[in-house]
Design an enzyme around this catalytic site. Structure first.
Site, PDB file in Angstrom:
ATOM      1  N   THR A  40       0.831  -1.204   0.000  1.00  0.00           N
ATOM      2  CA  THR A  40       0.000   0.000   0.000  1.00  0.00           C
ATOM      3  C   THR A  40       0.867   1.256   0.000  1.00  0.00           C
ATOM      4  OG1 THR A  40      -1.690  -1.197   1.226  1.00  0.00           O
ATOM      5  CG2 THR A  40      -1.833   1.194   1.276  1.00  0.00           C
ATOM      6  N   HIS A  43       2.319   1.909  -3.374  1.00  0.00           N
ATOM      7  CA  HIS A  43       1.341   2.538  -4.280  1.00  0.00           C
ATOM      8  C   HIS A  43       1.263   4.047  -4.023  1.00  0.00           C
ATOM      9  CE1 HIS A  43      -0.261  -0.987  -6.220  1.00  0.00           C
ATOM     10  NE2 HIS A  43      -0.307  -1.600  -5.059  1.00  0.00           N
TER      11      HIS A  43
HETATM   12 ZN    ZN Z   1       0.341  -3.194   5.263  1.00  0.00          ZN
END
Ligand code: ZN
Ligand code: NAD
Length: 335
Positions: A40, A43
């Site tokens: 995450t 990203h």
């Molecule tokens: Zn994580």
């Protein structure tokens, strides 16, 4: 305090001085000791379509951490300064992209843990057992995904197939082993990651671009296929090959998130009486207790940690993540 901030709407993160967060009556203030970088965060670093649609510019990012309590609000009775804790936030336990988009997540739409201090509501605090190593405590969140998936079906005496040797797949393989699997085969086209998987003790780490699982079964003297599948890649080709190599009545837990719709041969599922179960790694006290117990009884996932860096070297950490030549990357926020 120092923090890693998404201060511009472009690729990158910036180390900045930001005000220390204030403590509300139900809050706990934590001095961050170590953090894990996760997909995450990458990203958000890269500022892809999901990130730019989700993350407000100016946010301190990061959600995998361990720290020490330095202050508690006047309503907080269960925690006290000095305790070693992590945050159990909805976002971090729920994967990424579309899943995160609907939840209020630390380091995604509220200030996160890549900072010297973080403040969280007391209901989001997990107190670590003293036996848990700080590096492992920092990655309790993805370990939770791995444990939740690996324990979705009983592994005792079973032949287990894991597709995807990312950090979560590797940890899930280690958990399946610990949970009594007979054989644990993991597949990944990435040689570096297959090497890591071998270190945590899989039976075989295979390259799906060089060999077929049919061939692997032959090599291991297997006739009937795998009993339990853990899909940890989100890759349609990996999932299809898994389906073709499961035994009758086999069970598959799916954690990997496909980036779009994926077609499969449903005849496989029907005629082989397969059970498919989607896993949404949302927060579960139960999983975190199990993790502590597994670690206390000898589960060693430290081999999945490949980089231990100072927060000052965060760029190198993100580069390692981007290269694919990494497992978990830990940033140390002390000093
Ligand atoms: Zn994580
Ligand atoms: P990762 O991206 O680091 O690992 C995925 C791995 O799959 C990579 O090593 C990649 O090389 C490998 N792969 C690609 N093609 C393959 C193929 N054909 N066969 C076998 N392997 C292949 O991800 P991670 O952090 O380990 O997480 C695993 C997956 O779980 C991701 O898809 C992530 O988005 C998802 N996830 C889901 C939840 C949830 O709640 N459902 C929570 C966390 C993570």
């Amino acid at each position: 305090m120092k923090a890693l901030v998404k201060s511009r709407a472009e690729q990158g993160l910036w180390l900045e001085d930001v005000p220390e967060p204030s403590v509300g009556i139900n809050d706990v203030k934590i001095r961050v000791l170590k953090t894990g970088i996760c997909g995450t965060d990458l990203h958000i670093y890269q500022w892809d379509a999901w990130a730019s649609a989700t993350v407000p510019v100016g946010l301190t990012i990061g959600h995998e951490f361990v720290g020490e309590i330095v202050e508690v609000g006047s309503n907080v009775a269960d925690f006290e300064p000095g305790q070693v804790v992590s945050g159990r936030c909805r976002n971090c336990l729920a994967g990424r992209r579309h899943l995160c988009a609907h939840t209020a997540g630390v380091g995604v739409n509220r200030n996160g843990a890549f900072a010297e201090f973080i403040v969280l509501p007391m209901t989001n605090i997990w107190l670590h057992a003293p036996s848990v190593d700080l590096d492992v405590a920092a990655i309790f969140d993805p370990l939770g995904n791995a444990v939740h998936t690996a324990l979705a079906f009983p592994c005792v005496g079973e032949d287990v197939l894991v597709t995807g040797a990312g950090p979560i797949g590797i940890m899930a393989a280690a958990v399946a082993r610990k949970a009594g699997a007979r054989r644990v085969v993991i597949s990944d086209p990435n040689a570096y990651r297959r090497g890591l998987a071998e270190k945590v003790g899989v039976t075989l780490a295979v390259d799906p671009t060089a060999t077929t699982l049919r061939e692997v079964q032959r090599q291991l003297g297997m006739q009937e296929g795998f009993d339990v599948g853990l899909e940890m890649s989100g890759n349609p080709a990996a999932f299809r090959e898994m389906l073709e190599n499961m035994s009758h009545g086999a069970k598959i837990a799916m954690l990997g998130i496909p980036s779009k719709e994926m077609a499969i041969d449903w005849n496989r599922v029907i005629f082989n009486q397969l059970t498919l179960r989607g896993i949404y790694g949302r927060e579960m006290y139960e999983t975190w207790y199990k993790m502590t117990v597994l670690i206390e009884s000898g589960l060693d996932i430290s081999g999945v940690i490949t980089h231990r860096l100072s927060w000052r070297d965060f760029e190198a950490g993100f580069e390692a993540m981007q290269s694919g030549e990494s497992g978990k990357v830990i940033l140390d926020w002390r000093g």
